[in-house]
Design a protein around this motif. Structure first.
Motif, mmCIF file in Angstrom:
data_model
loop_
_atom_site.group_PDB
_atom_site.id
_atom_site.type_symbol
_atom_site.label_atom_id
_atom_site.label_comp_id
_atom_site.label_asym_id
_atom_site.label_seq_id
_atom_site.Cartn_x
_atom_site.Cartn_y
_atom_site.Cartn_z
ATOM 1 N N GLN A 15 -14.560 -1.752 10.534
ATOM 2 C CA GLN A 15 -12.900 -1.482 10.067
ATOM 3 C C GLN A 15 -12.085 -2.757 10.026
ATOM 4 O OE1 GLN A 15 -11.276 1.366 12.755
ATOM 5 N NE2 GLN A 15 -12.858 2.694 13.005
ATOM 6 N N VAL A 16 -12.886 -3.919 9.798
ATOM 7 C CA VAL A 16 -12.499 -5.213 9.492
ATOM 8 C C VAL A 16 -11.380 -5.202 8.360
ATOM 9 C CG1 VAL A 16 -12.566 -7.671 9.271
ATOM 10 C CG2 VAL A 16 -13.860 -6.444 11.241
ATOM 11 N N CYS A 17 -12.085 -4.670 7.393
ATOM 12 C CA CYS A 17 -11.523 -4.615 5.829
ATOM 13 C C CYS A 17 -10.348 -3.763 5.794
ATOM 14 C CB CYS A 17 -12.585 -4.396 4.911
ATOM 15 S SG CYS A 17 -13.360 -2.734 5.201
ATOM 16 N N ALA A 18 -10.394 -2.492 6.529
ATOM 17 C CA ALA A 18 -9.209 -1.746 6.265
ATOM 18 C C ALA A 18 -8.095 -2.208 7.264
ATOM 19 C CB ALA A 18 -9.551 -0.270 7.021
ATOM 20 N N ALA A 19 -8.548 -2.849 8.275
ATOM 21 C CA ALA A 19 -7.332 -3.430 9.188
ATOM 22 C C ALA A 19 -6.733 -4.714 8.490
ATOM 23 C CB ALA A 19 -7.715 -4.090 10.438
ATOM 24 N N THR A 20 -7.619 -5.713 7.509
ATOM 25 C CA THR A 20 -7.190 -6.886 7.037
ATOM 26 C C THR A 20 -6.348 -6.467 5.600
ATOM 27 O OG1 THR A 20 -9.237 -7.839 7.683
ATOM 28 C CG2 THR A 20 -8.080 -8.921 6.010
ATOM 29 N N ALA A 33 -16.575 2.087 5.020
ATOM 30 C CA ALA A 33 -15.480 1.727 4.179
ATOM 31 C C ALA A 33 -15.639 2.003 2.693
ATOM 32 C CB ALA A 33 -15.130 0.183 4.292
ATOM 33 N N TYR A 34 -14.446 2.386 2.211
ATOM 34 C CA TYR A 34 -14.332 2.488 0.612
ATOM 35 C C TYR A 34 -13.069 1.836 0.145
ATOM 36 C CZ TYR A 34 -17.828 6.262 1.318
ATOM 37 O OH TYR A 34 -18.718 6.904 1.724
ATOM 38 N N VAL A 35 -13.295 1.704 -1.208
ATOM 39 C CA VAL A 35 -11.820 1.194 -1.683
ATOM 40 C C VAL A 35 -11.070 2.401 -2.130
ATOM 41 C CG1 VAL A 35 -11.060 0.135 -3.967
ATOM 42 C CG2 VAL A 35 -13.482 -0.535 -2.987
ATOM 43 N N VAL A 36 -9.776 2.073 -1.769
ATOM 44 C CA VAL A 36 -8.894 3.426 -1.928
ATOM 45 C C VAL A 36 -8.647 3.567 -3.228
ATOM 46 C CG1 VAL A 36 -6.199 3.685 -1.798
ATOM 47 C CG2 VAL A 36 -7.141 2.257 0.133
ATOM 48 N N ASP A 37 -8.566 4.833 -3.613
ATOM 49 C CA ASP A 37 -8.226 5.667 -4.861
ATOM 50 C C ASP A 37 -7.310 4.432 -5.956
ATOM 51 O OD1 ASP A 37 -10.524 7.267 -4.881
ATOM 52 O OD2 ASP A 37 -9.107 8.975 -4.749
ATOM 53 N N GLY A 38 -7.775 4.238 -6.829
ATOM 54 C CA GLY A 38 -6.945 3.407 -7.909
ATOM 55 C C GLY A 38 -6.695 2.057 -7.665
ATOM 56 N N MET A 39 -7.475 1.581 -6.463
ATOM 57 C CA MET A 39 -7.492 0.269 -6.381
ATOM 58 C C MET A 39 -8.742 -0.444 -6.577
ATOM 59 S SD MET A 39 -4.403 -0.191 -4.955
ATOM 60 C CE MET A 39 -4.230 -2.028 -4.060
ATOM 61 N N GLU A 40 -9.340 0.057 -7.416
ATOM 62 C CA GLU A 40 -10.603 -0.574 -7.923
ATOM 63 C C GLU A 40 -10.527 -1.820 -8.989
ATOM 64 O OE1 GLU A 40 -10.098 2.815 -8.323
ATOM 65 O OE2 GLU A 40 -11.376 3.641 -7.077
ATOM 66 N N GLU A 41 -9.616 -1.804 -9.267
ATOM 67 C CA GLU A 41 -9.095 -3.091 -10.144
ATOM 68 C C GLU A 41 -7.854 -3.698 -9.460
ATOM 69 O OE1 GLU A 41 -11.099 -4.091 -12.849
ATOM 70 O OE2 GLU A 41 -12.172 -2.165 -12.470
ATOM 71 N N VAL A 42 -7.804 -4.893 -8.809
ATOM 72 C CA VAL A 42 -6.791 -5.302 -8.491
ATOM 73 C C VAL A 42 -6.425 -6.739 -8.734
ATOM 74 C CG1 VAL A 42 -6.968 -4.277 -5.952
ATOM 75 C CG2 VAL A 42 -7.954 -6.391 -6.502
ATOM 76 N N GLU A 43 -5.084 -7.367 -8.421
ATOM 77 C CA GLU A 43 -4.690 -8.505 -9.020
ATOM 78 C C GLU A 43 -3.432 -8.750 -8.215
ATOM 79 O OE1 GLU A 43 -2.989 -8.311 -12.830
ATOM 80 O OE2 GLU A 43 -1.799 -6.461 -12.464
ATOM 81 N N GLY A 44 -3.013 -10.207 -8.205
ATOM 82 C CA GLY A 44 -2.104 -10.715 -7.112
ATOM 83 C C GLY A 44 -2.124 -10.496 -5.786
ATOM 84 N N MET A 49 -5.529 -10.018 -0.636
ATOM 85 C CA MET A 49 -5.755 -9.424 0.227
ATOM 86 C C MET A 49 -7.338 -8.833 0.345
ATOM 87 S SD MET A 49 -3.415 -9.456 2.548
ATOM 88 C CE MET A 49 -3.445 -8.566 3.756
ATOM 89 N N ALA A 50 -7.761 -8.468 -0.824
ATOM 90 C CA ALA A 50 -9.020 -8.093 -0.917
ATOM 91 C C ALA A 50 -10.221 -9.235 -0.632
ATOM 92 C CB ALA A 50 -9.341 -7.656 -2.235
ATOM 93 N N ARG A 51 -9.581 -10.473 -1.171
ATOM 94 C CA ARG A 51 -10.634 -11.743 -0.907
ATOM 95 C C ARG A 51 -10.545 -11.785 0.589
ATOM 96 N NH1 ARG A 51 -7.746 -14.933 -5.378
ATOM 97 N NH2 ARG A 51 -8.740 -14.880 -7.290
ATOM 98 N N GLU A 52 -9.419 -11.733 1.136
ATOM 99 C CA GLU A 52 -9.405 -12.006 2.626
ATOM 100 C C GLU A 52 -10.457 -11.182 3.390
ATOM 101 O OE1 GLU A 52 -5.889 -12.113 5.487
ATOM 102 O OE2 GLU A 52 -5.420 -12.926 3.840
ATOM 103 N N CYS A 57 -15.500 -9.608 6.053
ATOM 104 C CA CYS A 57 -16.615 -8.697 6.212
ATOM 105 C C CYS A 57 -17.770 -9.542 6.778
ATOM 106 C CB CYS A 57 -16.789 -8.107 5.078
ATOM 107 S SG CYS A 57 -18.486 -6.931 5.171
ATOM 108 N N PRO A 58 -18.342 -8.851 8.176
ATOM 109 C CA PRO A 58 -19.328 -9.720 8.826
ATOM 110 C C PRO A 58 -20.878 -9.472 8.238
ATOM 111 C CG PRO A 58 -18.910 -7.919 9.971
ATOM 112 C CD PRO A 58 -17.706 -7.907 9.088
ATOM 113 N N VAL A 59 -20.720 -8.689 7.010
ATOM 114 C CA VAL A 59 -22.278 -8.549 6.407
ATOM 115 C C VAL A 59 -22.128 -8.374 5.038
ATOM 116 C CG1 VAL A 59 -23.042 -6.881 8.281
ATOM 117 C CG2 VAL A 59 -21.682 -5.757 6.478
ATOM 118 N N ASP A 60 -20.992 -8.967 4.563
ATOM 119 C CA ASP A 60 -20.862 -9.266 2.912
ATOM 120 C C ASP A 60 -21.220 -7.918 2.225
ATOM 121 O OD1 ASP A 60 -20.244 -11.832 3.301
ATOM 122 O OD2 ASP A 60 -22.291 -12.494 3.196
#
Ligand code: SF4
Length: 66
Positions: A15-20, A33-44, A49-52, A57-60
């Protein structure tokens, strides 16, 4: 814009990504973990936050194609 994906076969459900980056990642009913619907393409700020989360993520299991 960057494309975000989670490899559920690799995800260890910590759950690290969902918390971050809760706007980008959520935990599914299967505990993975899943990408939230509509957030498959992100910017700004969402991309930052997605990069962070990907770095944390401990297992890449998160990939970001820019
Ligand atoms: S940080 Fe990685 S291992 Fe943890 S829930 Fe997210 S994708 Fe899965």
């Amino acid at each position: 814009m960057a494309h975000v994906e989670v490899d559920q076969d690799t995800c260890i459900s910590d759950q690290v990504c969902a918390a971050t980056a809760p706007d980008v990642f959520e935990m599914g009913a299967d505990g993975k973990a899943y990408v939230v619907d509509g957030m498959e393409e992100v910017e700004g700020a969402d991309l930052e936050m997605a990069r962070e989360a990907a770095a944390a993520c401990p297992v890449d299991a998160i990939s970001i194609d820019e």
